[in-house]
Design a protein around this motif. Structure first.
Motif, PDB file in Angstrom:
ATOM      1  N   PRO A   1      -2.136  15.514  -1.698  1.00 48.00           N
ATOM      2  CA  PRO A   1      -2.000  16.591  -2.698  1.00 48.00           C
ATOM      3  C   PRO A   1      -0.678  17.334  -2.539  1.00 48.00           C
ATOM      4  N   GLY A   2       0.034  17.482  -3.633  1.00 47.74           N
ATOM      5  CA  GLY A   2       1.284  18.226  -3.616  1.00 47.74           C
ATOM      6  C   GLY A   2       2.464  17.468  -3.051  1.00 47.74           C
ATOM      7  N   LYS A   3       2.262  16.197  -2.712  1.00 48.78           N
ATOM      8  CA  LYS A   3       3.343  15.401  -2.132  1.00 48.78           C
ATOM      9  C   LYS A   3       3.659  14.210  -3.012  1.00 48.78           C
ATOM     10  N   GLU A   4       4.820  13.622  -2.780  1.00 52.58           N
ATOM     11  CA  GLU A   4       5.202  12.430  -3.511  1.00 52.58           C
ATOM     12  C   GLU A   4       4.473  11.219  -2.939  1.00 52.58           C
ATOM     13  N   ARG A   5       4.370  10.196  -3.788  1.00 49.76           N
ATOM     14  CA  ARG A   5       3.771   8.953  -3.317  1.00 49.76           C
ATOM     15  C   ARG A   5       4.707   8.309  -2.298  1.00 49.76           C
ATOM     16  N   GLU A   6       4.125   7.862  -1.190  1.00 51.16           N
ATOM     17  CA  GLU A   6       4.956   7.297  -0.122  1.00 51.16           C
ATOM     18  C   GLU A   6       4.470   5.905   0.271  1.00 51.16           C
ATOM     19  N   PHE A   7       5.418   5.118   0.699  1.00 51.99           N
ATOM     20  CA  PHE A   7       5.155   3.754   1.133  1.00 51.99           C
ATOM     21  C   PHE A   7       4.382   3.749   2.450  1.00 51.99           C
TER      22      PHE A   7
ATOM     23  N   TRP B   1       0.852  -1.187   0.000  1.00 52.87           N
ATOM     24  CA  TRP B   1       0.000   0.000   0.000  1.00 52.87           C
ATOM     25  C   TRP B   1       0.889   1.238   0.000  1.00 52.87           C
ATOM     26  N   PHE B   2       0.544   2.178  -0.852  1.00 52.03           N
ATOM     27  CA  PHE B   2       1.178   3.483  -0.886  1.00 52.03           C
ATOM     28  C   PHE B   2       0.089   4.539  -0.742  1.00 52.03           C
ATOM     29  N   ARG B   3       0.506   5.758  -0.488  1.00 43.37           N
ATOM     30  CA  ARG B   3      -0.453   6.854  -0.451  1.00 43.37           C
ATOM     31  C   ARG B   3       0.180   8.114  -1.009  1.00 43.37           C
ATOM     32  N   GLN B   4      -0.688   8.982  -1.502  1.00 47.40           N
ATOM     33  CA  GLN B   4      -0.211  10.236  -2.060  1.00 47.40           C
ATOM     34  C   GLN B   4      -1.178  11.354  -1.683  1.00 47.40           C
TER      35      GLN B   4
END
Length: 124
Positions: free
Chosen positions: A40-46, A35-38
């Motif tokens: 608004p305005g940020k990079e996708r993160e683990f 699972w990752f999340r993103q």
């Protein structure tokens, strides 16, 4: 591998949500599901990942102790149980898959298959 995530929604801080991701089309039971999340305005993160073969898992420090990743064999589903949600958990959540030798990876670039994302919004 085709992935489809679901289960997002709006929840108050301190609440819980469970995300689901179903895999089809060539998924191997040796694969790693993550699972990752993103936001608004940020990079996708683990966020979290689980190895299908032995259910070993690992987490981002920001969610450790609050989120749990699990799987269901017959339906090839992966779940992300999210408890004690915080406003900073607000993001679009994606499920992803990678070959087993990628176990331990946190860089989204090494995950080759992605679901469409599901929005999680945590209100304060």
């Amino acid at each position: 591998v085709q992935l489809q995530a679901s289960g997002g929604g709006l929840v108050q801080a301190g609440g819980s949500l469970r995300l689901s991701c179903v895999a089809s089309g060539g998924f191997l039971t040796s694969d790693v599901m993550a699972w990752f999340r993103q936001a608004p305005g940020k990079e996708r993160e683990f966020v979290a990942a689980i190895r299908w073969s032995d259910e070993e898992s690992y987490y981002a420090d920001s969610v450790k102790g609050r989120f749990t990743v699990s799987k269901d064999n017959p339906s090839i589903m992966v779940y992300l149980q999210m408890n004690s949600l915080k406003p900073e958990d607000t993001a679009v959540y994606y499920c992803a898959a990678a070959p087993s030798f990628r176990f331990g990876a946190r860089n989204p670039r090494v995950f080759s298959s992605w679901g469409q994302g599901t929005q999680v919004t945590v209100s304060s």
